[in-house]
Design an enzyme around this catalytic site. Structure first.
Site, PDB file in Angstrom:
ATOM      1  N   CYS A  75      35.115  50.231  44.175  1.00 34.40           N
ATOM      2  CA  CYS A  75      36.297  50.159  44.806  1.00 34.40           C
ATOM      3  C   CYS A  75      37.479  49.851  44.221  1.00 34.40           C
ATOM      4  CB  CYS A  75      36.231  49.697  46.195  1.00 34.40           C
ATOM      5  SG  CYS A  75      35.505  47.976  46.341  1.00 34.40           S
ATOM      6  N   TYR A  76      37.301  48.446  43.698  1.00 31.03           N
ATOM      7  CA  TYR A  76      38.189  47.756  43.109  1.00 31.03           C
ATOM      8  C   TYR A  76      38.650  48.583  41.363  1.00 31.03           C
ATOM      9  CZ  TYR A  76      38.450  43.452  45.658  1.00 31.03           C
ATOM     10  OH  TYR A  76      38.279  42.440  46.449  1.00 31.03           O
TER      11      TYR A  76
END
Length: 359
Positions: free
Chosen positions: A162-163
């Protein structure tokens, strides 16, 4: 993009009980070209999905089963693995050998070097013995907007974290075109609590995280190595950057802010906005905001969108890039389905939400 495959794709969801698995069940259940063939989840083996998830009933109720490779291969074309790091690597080679294409949401195949994975994921490497060097080399990194051609021909997709999704969407256009210095890049990111998963965790208790914001993994967060690998690929040389994640008291969403020095200090924010718009032209999930308007996580909640804004600080020649995503959709399950669409010969945006419910 190739024409839609007439055959409905049969999808096994392995690890259906976590937050990522829940999103996958919803997306596949509502997708016009896919159907759920198998639901695997260790927590509730033997129970019906609709019984244990009355808030998310699916069209054709399924019983939760243990992972059985032979049974999955009989009734599935694709398997999406939403499993803990390390565990996916124990199933993936077996599924591929049976002819099932795999999309992995863990970090097991995000590095071309298995030795690098073992270096970054030391605890998992000690727990799970791995020798699948060739599969690490073969796997395609599932950043959909940039690797769609490779994804369409692959049998193994390593879906990004996600990051990294939020951060690389900002870095790639400028590193690929050599518009920013590769030294001194800072990535500052904030995430909601759902990024920590569904298992009990003291840090994620309401009384611990409510009315508070805190950094974690300040030095050596695992996603640092993933971001650096892909950033280095596009820069054409090694990129060493600073990444600091923060936990904020909301359920879903990521805000990533990237600071870098422009090679040409004469570039304006409008110039940089044009660069991003040209790079992501015709990409259905990338929205570029007007200069002076900054993204909010609420604007992309429950969508597969990436919303981007840019500023330039003339005082120091730095570019400030900002993006927001829903960590459970574009940062996880939504991007997996986007890649699944591409693999199945569909338009990448079919069956994926683009507009949030607001407020």
């Amino acid at each position: 993009m190739a024409k839609s495959t007439s055959k409905t794709g049969r999808i096994a969801i392995i690890g259906a009980s976590g937050y990522g698995g829940l999103q996958l069940v919803k997306l596949i259940n509502e997708h016009p070209n896919f159907e759920i063939s198998t639901l695997n989840g260790e927590r509730s083996v033997g129970k019906n999905w609709n019984e244990i998830n009355p808030f998310m009933k699916i069209l054709q109720d399924k019983k939760i089963t243990k992972s059985n490779i032979d049974e999955i291969a009989l009734d599935s074309d694709y398997a999406i693995l939403s499993l803990p790091n390390g565990l996916s690597s124990q199933l993936t080679p077996l599924l591929l050998k049976k002819g099932v294409k795999v999309l992995d949401l863990s970090a097991d195949y995000r590095f071309k070097s298995l030795d690098k994975w073992k270096e970054v994921y030391t605890k998992e490497a000690a727990k799970y013995k791995r020798y699948d060097y060739e599969l690490c080399e073969e796997a395609i990194y599932g950043f959909s907007e940039e690797f769609s051609s490779e994804i369409s021909k692959s049998r193994l997709i390593a879906c990004p974290g996600c990051y990294p999704t939020a951060s690389l969407s900002l870095l790639i256009p400028f590193l690929k075109q050599g518009l920013i210095e590769s030294e001194g890049i800072i990535v500052d990111a904030k995430s909601g609590t759902s990024g920590g998963g569904r298992n009990p965790n003291e840090q994620l208790l309401l009384s611990e995280c409510s009315e508070s914001i805190s950094p974690y993994g300040v030095i050596g967060h695992r996603h640092t190595a993933e971001i650096e690998r892909i950033a280095s690929h596009f820069a054409g040389h090694e990129v060493n950057l600073q990444f600091t994640p923060h936990l904020v008291p909301m359920v879903r969403g990521i805000l990533s802010t990237v600071y870098a020095r422009l090679r040409d200090p004469g570039l304006t924010a409008e110039d940089c906005k044009i660069v991003i718009e040209a790079f992501y032209k015709d990409q259905p999930f990338i929205d570029i905001l007007p200069v002076g308007i900054y993204p909010a996580t609420k604007w992309v909640k429950n969508t597969n969108k990436v919303m981007i804004s840019v500023e330039v600080d003339k005082r120091n020649g730095r570019i400030v890039l900002m993006s927001v995503i829903d960590n459970l959709l574009k940062g996880q399950a939504g991007q997996a389905v986007q890649n699944l669409n591409i693999m199945h010969g569909l338009e990448s945006d079919i069956g994926l939400p683009k507009i949030t419910f607001y407020p």
